[in-house]
Motif scaffolding. Structure first.
Motif, PDB file in Angstrom:
ATOM      1  N   LYS A   1      -9.747  -0.015  -1.849  1.00 57.72           N
ATOM      2  CA  LYS A   1      -9.448   0.541  -0.529  1.00 57.72           C
ATOM      3  C   LYS A   1     -10.629   1.358  -0.051  1.00 57.72           C
ATOM      4  CE  LYS A   1      -6.845   3.702   2.164  1.00 57.72           C
ATOM      5  NZ  LYS A   1      -5.941   4.820   2.147  1.00 57.72           N
TER       6      LYS A   1
ATOM      7  N   HIS B   1      -1.787   0.196   8.367  1.00 60.74           N
ATOM      8  CA  HIS B   1      -1.159   1.098   9.348  1.00 60.74           C
ATOM      9  C   HIS B   1      -1.365   0.607  10.791  1.00 60.74           C
ATOM     10  CE1 HIS B   1      -1.695   3.164   5.679  1.00 60.74           C
ATOM     11  NE2 HIS B   1      -2.818   3.801   5.996  1.00 60.74           N
TER      12      HIS B   1
ATOM     13  N   ASP C   1      -2.434   3.092  -4.344  1.00 65.86           N
ATOM     14  CA  ASP C   1      -3.759   3.702  -4.157  1.00 65.86           C
ATOM     15  C   ASP C   1      -3.771   5.022  -4.932  1.00 65.86           C
ATOM     16  OD1 ASP C   1      -5.978   5.103  -3.248  1.00 65.86           O
ATOM     17  OD2 ASP C   1      -5.429   4.993  -1.120  1.00 65.86           O
TER      18      ASP C   1
ATOM     19  N   HIS D   1       1.276   5.314  -2.377  1.00 67.36           N
ATOM     20  CA  HIS D   1       0.674   6.268  -3.312  1.00 67.36           C
ATOM     21  C   HIS D   1       1.748   6.656  -4.326  1.00 67.36           C
ATOM     22  CE1 HIS D   1      -2.833   6.848  -0.563  1.00 67.36           C
ATOM     23  NE2 HIS D   1      -1.944   6.406   0.300  1.00 67.36           N
TER      24      HIS D   1
ATOM     25  N   ASP E   1       3.088   3.018   2.954  1.00 64.72           N
ATOM     26  CA  ASP E   1       2.099   4.097   2.841  1.00 64.72           C
ATOM     27  C   ASP E   1       2.772   5.399   2.405  1.00 64.72           C
ATOM     28  OD1 ASP E   1      -0.512   5.049   2.715  1.00 64.72           O
ATOM     29  OD2 ASP E   1      -0.359   5.970   4.697  1.00 64.72           O
TER      30      ASP E   1
ATOM     31  N   HIS F   1       0.832  -1.207   0.000  1.00 63.19           N
ATOM     32  CA  HIS F   1       0.000   0.000   0.000  1.00 63.19           C
ATOM     33  C   HIS F   1       0.865   1.256   0.000  1.00 63.19           C
ATOM     34  CE1 HIS F   1      -3.372   2.684   0.709  1.00 63.19           C
ATOM     35  NE2 HIS F   1      -2.530   3.353   1.467  1.00 63.19           N
TER      36      HIS F   1
HETATM   37 ZN   LIG Z   1      -2.389   5.367   2.055  1.00 54.71          ZN
END
Ligand SMILES: [Zn+2]
Length: 369
Positions: free
Chosen positions: A157, A248, A93, A9, A303, A7
């Protein structure tokens, strides 16, 4: 150890000034006047570990670091830092500020790896919410299936934690109830618990792995609404073959670990918190997160959002923390070195490849179309 970042970005495409860089170093955004986000565990880790990747001495001052960053240019900085992470596969994502960031294909290109897309449920819903409320449910199901297919997405998500909290319904909302909730929304933003529950149930009915934001996040979050134990009625009722990924999790990593231990389809990670707690605390966080979690249920994620530093540091922090935790078990004579290596390979890459069926052929996806 190979890593799949399950996960993350994209990276910011253009140049960043100091204010822009510092804002992305913190989930709190820009620091208060007179303070700097370089004065955090993450900021110090950037100076220690990222400076040498940009040909500076370790611990270079922030001014020198940012000057060197500007000199090399955003693309070269991203290429160097992404490649130093040693991550070969990214699940990206694209549902938040996607226009400002690299696409999954651009990220993969910079990193010299492979990227898969993760579709955000609320973003898809917001693109169609203005039509007839009575048809919203059917239109969403159709649009979601089309988006997932056209982008070759491996998961979806939900940011339910940000919008209404994780107390989702224990059954798909009846069509009339959903239509009523859609009709009474305040604007385009989807934040009603009935509507969000319907989005998640639709994804589950389509057999799509669902990532949930849990715990640690930006100021849009009400932390106590993001306790993963709020998902319990939903988890009990959902089909047990559809994977759920709790992202997370800090500071609820122990509650999340409990859910992963008792529900066969629930998986966890401690991404984001790894970066913000920093390399010195990664071992402690991972040790807690691994308490009682079956080793097939823990995944790696950074993340990372916006800054290529966050991919590099996420990976470094994770590798170091996991080596500390597993190494201690080997030193104590509890585990063999071979067991530690096998578990590290599962957590670093194997679990993500199994859950998202990465590299599996279409025909090897029974029941999931
Ligand atoms: Zn995220």
């Amino acid at each position: 150890m190979r890593l799949v970042d399950h996960h993350c970005h994209g990276v910011v495409r253009g140049a960043l000034d100091r204010a822009g860089f510092e804002a992305l170093l913190s989930e709190g955004g820009s620091p208060p006047i007179g303070l700097s986000t370089f004065d955090t565990p993450l900021g110090l880790a950037v100076r220690r570990h990222c400076a040498p990747v940009l040909d500076l001495p370790p611990h270079a001052p922030p001014e020198d670091y940012l000057a060197r960053r500007a000199e090399l240019g955003a693309e070269e900085v991203a290429r160097r830092l992404l490649r130093t992470s040693g991550v070969d596969t990214f699940c990206v994502d694209t549902g938040f500020r996607g226009g400002e960031l690299t696409t999954p294909a651009q990220l993969a290109d910079l990193a010299g790896g492979v990227a898969h897309e993760v579709v955000r449920l609320e973003t898809v819903a917001e693109s169609i919410v203005d039509g007839d409320p009575g048809e919203f449910g059917a239109r969403f199901a159709e649009r979601l299936a089309a988006e997932v297919a056209s982008r070759g997405a491996v998961a979806v998500k939900s940011v339910a934690a940000y919008r209404c909290g994780l107390a989702l319904t224990s059954a798909p909302p009846p069509p009339a109830v959903l239509a009523e909730a859609v009709a009474h929304r305040a604007g385009r933003r989807v934040d009603d618990p009935i509507v969000i529950s319907a989005l998640v149930w639709t994804a589950v009915e389509q057999g799509l792995p669902v990532q949930f934001h849990v715990g640690y996040g930006d100021r849009d979050l009400t932390l106590y609404h993001s306790d993963p134990s709020l998902l319990t009625p939903f988890l009990r009722a959902m089909p047990p073959e559809v994977p759920i990924l709790l992202l997370h999790c800090y500071p609820f990593h122990r509650a999340a670990g409990y859910l992963a231990a008792v529900y066969g389809n629930v998986h966890v990670d401690v991404g984001l918190a790894l970066n913000h707690l920093g390399p010195s605390r990664a071992g402690a966080l991972l040790a807690e997160a691994l308490d009682g979690v079956p080793f097939g249920k823990m995944l790696y994620s950074s993340d990372a959002f916006g800054l290529p530093e966050l991919y590099a540091l996420g990976a470094l922090t994770f590798r170091r923390g996991l080596a500390e935790v597993l190494g201690a078990r080997v030193s104590a004579g509890e585990w063999t070195r071979a067991d530690a290596e096998r578990v590290a390979a599962m957590i670093g890459a194997g679990n993500a490849e199994r859950v998202y069926r990465l590299g599996w052929s279409r025909t090897a996806r029974p029941g999931r179309g």
